[in-house]
Design an enzyme around this catalytic site. Sequence first.
Site, PDB file in Angstrom:
ATOM      1  CE  LYS A  11      85.085  18.200 188.203  1.00  0.00           C
ATOM      2  NZ  LYS A  11      84.254  18.549 189.394  1.00  0.00           N
ATOM      3  CG  ASP A 133      84.328  20.195 184.344  1.00  0.00           C
ATOM      4  OD1 ASP A 133      83.998  21.289 185.126  1.00  0.00           O
ATOM      5  OD2 ASP A 133      83.982  19.741 185.101  1.00  0.00           O
TER       6      ASP A 133
HETATM    7  O1  C5P Z   1      79.454  22.117 180.226  1.00  0.00           O
HETATM    8  P1  C5P Z   1      78.354  20.830 180.232  1.00  0.00           P
HETATM    9  O2  C5P Z   1      78.162  19.531 179.293  1.00  0.00           O
HETATM   10  O3  C5P Z   1      79.560  19.380 180.790  1.00  0.00           O
HETATM   11  O4  C5P Z   1      77.434  20.899 181.232  1.00  0.00           O
HETATM   12  C1  C5P Z   1      76.312  19.865 181.290  1.00  0.00           C
HETATM   13  C2  C5P Z   1      75.017  21.052 181.958  1.00  0.00           C
HETATM   14  O5  C5P Z   1      75.390  21.719 183.504  1.00  0.00           O
HETATM   15  C3  C5P Z   1      74.444  21.393 180.873  1.00  0.00           C
HETATM   16  O6  C5P Z   1      73.243  21.084 180.832  1.00  0.00           O
HETATM   17  C4  C5P Z   1      74.339  22.766 182.421  1.00  0.00           C
HETATM   18  O7  C5P Z   1      73.012  21.832 182.598  1.00  0.00           O
HETATM   19  C5  C5P Z   1      75.288  22.758 183.296  1.00  0.00           C
HETATM   20  N1  C5P Z   1      75.967  23.930 183.797  1.00  0.00           N
HETATM   21  C6  C5P Z   1      75.741  24.790 184.102  1.00  0.00           C
HETATM   22  N2  C5P Z   1      77.017  25.639 184.137  1.00  0.00           N
HETATM   23  C7  C5P Z   1      78.737  25.881 183.607  1.00  0.00           C
HETATM   24  C8  C5P Z   1      78.713  24.247 184.127  1.00  0.00           C
HETATM   25  C9  C5P Z   1      77.367  23.211 183.388  1.00  0.00           C
HETATM   26  O8  C5P Z   1      74.828  24.653 184.209  1.00  0.00           O
HETATM   27  N3  C5P Z   1      79.353  26.347 184.539  1.00  0.00           N
END
Ligand code: C5P
Length: 275
Positions: A11, A133
Amino acid sequence: MAELTLAAPSKLNLVLRVGPVAPDGYHPLQSLMIALSAPQDTVRVALDSRRRVDCPVAPGPQNLASSALDALEAQVGRALPVAVTITKRIPAQAGLGGGSSDAAAVLRATNVVHACGLADDELVQVAEQVGSDVPFFIRGGTQWAAGRGHQLRTAAPLPGLNVLVVDAGVHLSTPCVYAAFDRAPHEPLPAAAEASPRNDLWHAALSLRPRLGRVVRDLRAAGADQAVLCGSGGAVAGLFSAPERAQRAAAILGPSYRTWVAQPDTPETRAPPGG
Ligand code: C5P
């Protein structure tokens, strides 16, 4: 159906506006997300007597595909043993969403081979538990994402978009990039984001990996109209007005970087499974 093989696209966040960190540790976003025709992974899911996840980058329980299967099993209330084989082409820690896309493909394929009968809306709810995502990759296409990235609104497709994805071997950890973003002053999240290319994580990523400045300069010198950081990096996407111009830039940059010429992913552009 005993097995199913799906293409798992990467993406591009054509727009990534980021607000101040929320109490839950996540950042509120407004992002225009587009599934790309390249690079793409291939995900094969086959009925088996026990769970196996084969992936050259992250095998077994450490793969997001395992978290996806845990969440799907909790949703349907039964074990869903499958053998998952992931053929990786999307570079890791590049901001291209490879792990999330693979996890979404595992959810969609397991839903079919185990006849779970979940509708897309229900798969999106399961995907929300797996990563910010992952819901996007259940929907695919072109979507505006809000919240921490999981609240989706389908947007008009961008058929004229020509992208050159450039992997300079710059790897970035998403939490580290967001932490660097928090250390710098920044604007509040606007009420509505414009659809013009912009990535609010650029300065944070550049502060961690100064070499990204060189990659952007090289892309511009090779003819890109604009260059945007992919997600939290470290891949960079060049934007071109015509596919030939993206091809020409790929030829110029090819010796120095791994590149993929891409358009928005559609059933027509999708690589045949296993191809
Ligand atoms: O949701 P996911 O586990 O993919 O996110 C990984 C990390 O990316 C989170 O722990 C956070 O530190 C950061 N993140 C964030 N804000 C978002 C998406 C991700 O701070 N909207």
